[in-house]
Enzyme design. Structure first.
Site, mmCIF file in Angstrom:
data_model
loop_
_atom_site.group_PDB
_atom_site.id
_atom_site.type_symbol
_atom_site.label_atom_id
_atom_site.label_comp_id
_atom_site.label_asym_id
_atom_site.label_seq_id
_atom_site.Cartn_x
_atom_site.Cartn_y
_atom_site.Cartn_z
ATOM 1 N N ARG A 85 -0.136 -3.694 7.137
ATOM 2 C CA ARG A 85 -0.172 -3.979 8.569
ATOM 3 C C ARG A 85 -1.478 -3.475 9.181
ATOM 4 O O ARG A 85 -2.239 -2.753 8.539
ATOM 5 C CB ARG A 85 0.970 -3.226 9.259
ATOM 6 C CG ARG A 85 0.800 -1.722 9.085
ATOM 7 C CD ARG A 85 1.742 -0.891 9.920
ATOM 8 N NE ARG A 85 1.377 0.527 9.871
ATOM 9 C CZ ARG A 85 1.689 1.350 8.902
ATOM 10 N NH1 ARG A 85 2.397 0.929 7.861
ATOM 11 N NH2 ARG A 85 1.302 2.619 8.941
ATOM 12 N N LYS B 195 7.255 1.329 -3.479
ATOM 13 C CA LYS B 195 6.099 2.119 -3.931
ATOM 14 C C LYS B 195 5.916 2.036 -5.441
ATOM 15 O O LYS B 195 4.799 2.193 -5.948
ATOM 16 C CB LYS B 195 6.255 3.581 -3.504
ATOM 17 C CG LYS B 195 6.593 3.783 -2.021
ATOM 18 C CD LYS B 195 5.612 3.119 -1.084
ATOM 19 C CE LYS B 195 6.195 2.926 0.305
ATOM 20 N NZ LYS B 195 5.419 2.014 1.153
#
Ligand code: MV4
Length: 456
Positions: A291, A116
């Site tokens: 995804r 992140k």
């Protein structure tokens, strides 16, 4: 275009990917655990290979067995679906090293967004707004104190390897920082084997809004509008909408412009989702998912696009073939996730589905691998169906969802259908006036789940 595609997943998403393949004219290979031998994704595939025992670790996460299945069936591409190996950069690399195509982004981009801190640094450098916070990782408690003093309390300590809510700790005041710091570090090390953490200003009542993007390998990037995913409980989304009741078309256009320009500069490829917190009229980027997501159908319905088909076309090298100007968000879509769970305690309810009747009619879509006589196994995620509706306006979509839920019959096991009916009947939901905290409060206020622990 590919001749044969292996789907490294199960359940409704395996069917969803098979349907796209069939329409393009690609043969499909299903993989399954011994617990899934009777599953619909196995029955409907052109070929299937058993890849291990029930435990996901030994089957759907078993890279060697999945690559062997691809090799013996002569597949030329692998679609990972969501969950399992979908955001595993090492798996994407292995697939490519075996001469197959991974239907997704480059392993470098999967890795970049998996951390992140590097994800935020990349997006910030490309003009995407962030929550005020530390510039990268925070080394020690002293530095944490300096960052918190600069941005002001409350602050949130987050694990670089986290996401999905794991490894986060709030410090409301300077007194709480020491404790939050130690707990966050320890949890990050235990959960991810990586104790790198960063700090953000804690937003106390945000909405969770995400933007669906698609990029080809020729530099074209488009977005399919936003989804509002604020209705979640313990980081499990329950109901999603496209578009967000909180955004105007102008907000969407501005956010879309910023994000597509950033991803074009990054050279990103395939489907992706940027997650934002939206509070007081400001968007703050928090994470990117590399995804296909569970809730992609609501974007498909409002944009009239097949996201999985686009993923496969792009992975085979084809160009998008249209621009942002060709995409219109029309009407409103809602998705309810139907889980095999007690609607009051949220305990999983695996077992035999004795009867099954799916709703239908105008603007109703059911993505599910369920059938009468199917036994929901206890080993995997409890989601058994997604009910998606599309209508010209949000009130019409709500009315359509309520009547579709009334038609939906899943007998033999408890499901979350009654909870969805209560949510859709609530005036606050109908007004579109909710934040990420609304559902937890709704569930406890309704006097249900007395055995369940209070919200964290
Ligand atoms: C936050 C936040 C408030 N302020 N960051 C939770 C999961 C992860 N994706 C990010 N999360 C949050 N980050 C700041 N600076 C609140 C959450 C959060 C949340 C976010 C999206 C959806 C549901 C959530 C539930 C609790 C907390």
């Amino acid at each position: 275009m590919f001749q044969k595609l292996l789907i490294a997943n199960r359940g409704e998403i395996a069917l969803r990917i098979q349907r796209a393949c069939r329409e393009i004219g690609i043969k499909t290979v299903a993989v399954h655990s011994t617990a899934d031998a009777e599953a619909m994704h196995v029955r409907l595939a052109d070929e299937s290979v058993c890849i291990g025992p029930p435990s996901a670790r030994d089957s759907y996460l078993n890279v060697a067995n999945i690559l062997s299945a691809a090799s013996i069936t002569g597949a030329d591409a692998i679609h990972p679906g969501y969950g399992f190996l979908s955001e595993n950069a090492g798996f994407a690399e292995m697939v490519e090293a075996h001469g197959l195509t991974f239907v997704g982004p480059s392993s470098a981009h999967i890795r970049m967004m998996g951390d992140k801190i590097t994800a935020k640094a990349a997006m910030s450098a490309l003009g995407v707004p962030l929550v005020p916070g530390s510039d990268g990782a925070v080394a020690d408690l002293a530095e944490a104190g300096e960052v918190a003093a600069r941005i002001g309390y409350p602050v949130l300590i987050k694990a670089a390897a986290g996401g999905g809510g794991r490894g986060m700790k709030v410090a409301h005041t300077a007194d709480e920082l020491d404790e939050a710091w130690r707990v966050a570090r320890a949890e990050a090390r235990a959960a991810f084997g990586n104790d790198a953490v960063y700090i953000e200003k804690y937003l106390d009542r945000p909405r969770h809004i995400e933007l669906q993007v698609m990029a080809d390998s020729h530099g074209n990037v488009v977005h399919f509008g936003e989804r509002d995913c604020s209705l979640q409980r313990r980081h499990q989304k329950l109901l999603e909408e496209a578009g967000s009741p909180a955004l105007t078309p102008a907000d969407r256009e501005a956010l879309g412009q910023t994000v597509t320009s950033a991803l074009a500069q990054l050279g990103y490829r395939n489907a992706g989702t940027l997650e934002f917190l939206f509070q007081d009229g400001h968007f703050s980027f928090i994470e990117m998912n590399t995804r296909l997501q569970v809730e992609h159908p609501v974007s498909e319905m409002v944009c009239d696009v097949d996201i999985v088909r686009e993923q496969i076309r792009i992975a085979s090298g084809e160009a998008l073939g249209y621009t942002q100007a060709d995409i219109t968000v029309s009407g409103h879509a809602i998705e309810c996730r139907v889980n095999a769970e007690d609607p009051e305690t949220f305990m999983p309810t695996p077992g035999l589905v004795t009867a099954y009747h799916a709703p239908g009619g105008l603007g109703v879509r059911v993505d599910s691998a369920l059938y009468a006589g199917y036994r929901v196994p206890p080993y995997y995620d409890s989601m058994i169906a997604k009910l998606i509706v599309h209508a010209p306006t949000r009130p019409q979509a709500i009315a359509r969802m309520r009547r579709a839920l009334d038609e939906f019959a899943v007998l033999g096991i408890k499901t979350t259908i009654p909870l969805h009916q209560r949510i859709l009947a609530d005036p606050r939901f109908q007004a579109g006036d909710y934040t990420i905290h609304w559902l937890e409060r709704f569930v406890s206020e309704h006097g249900h789940g007395e055995d369940a622990a209070p919200p964290p």
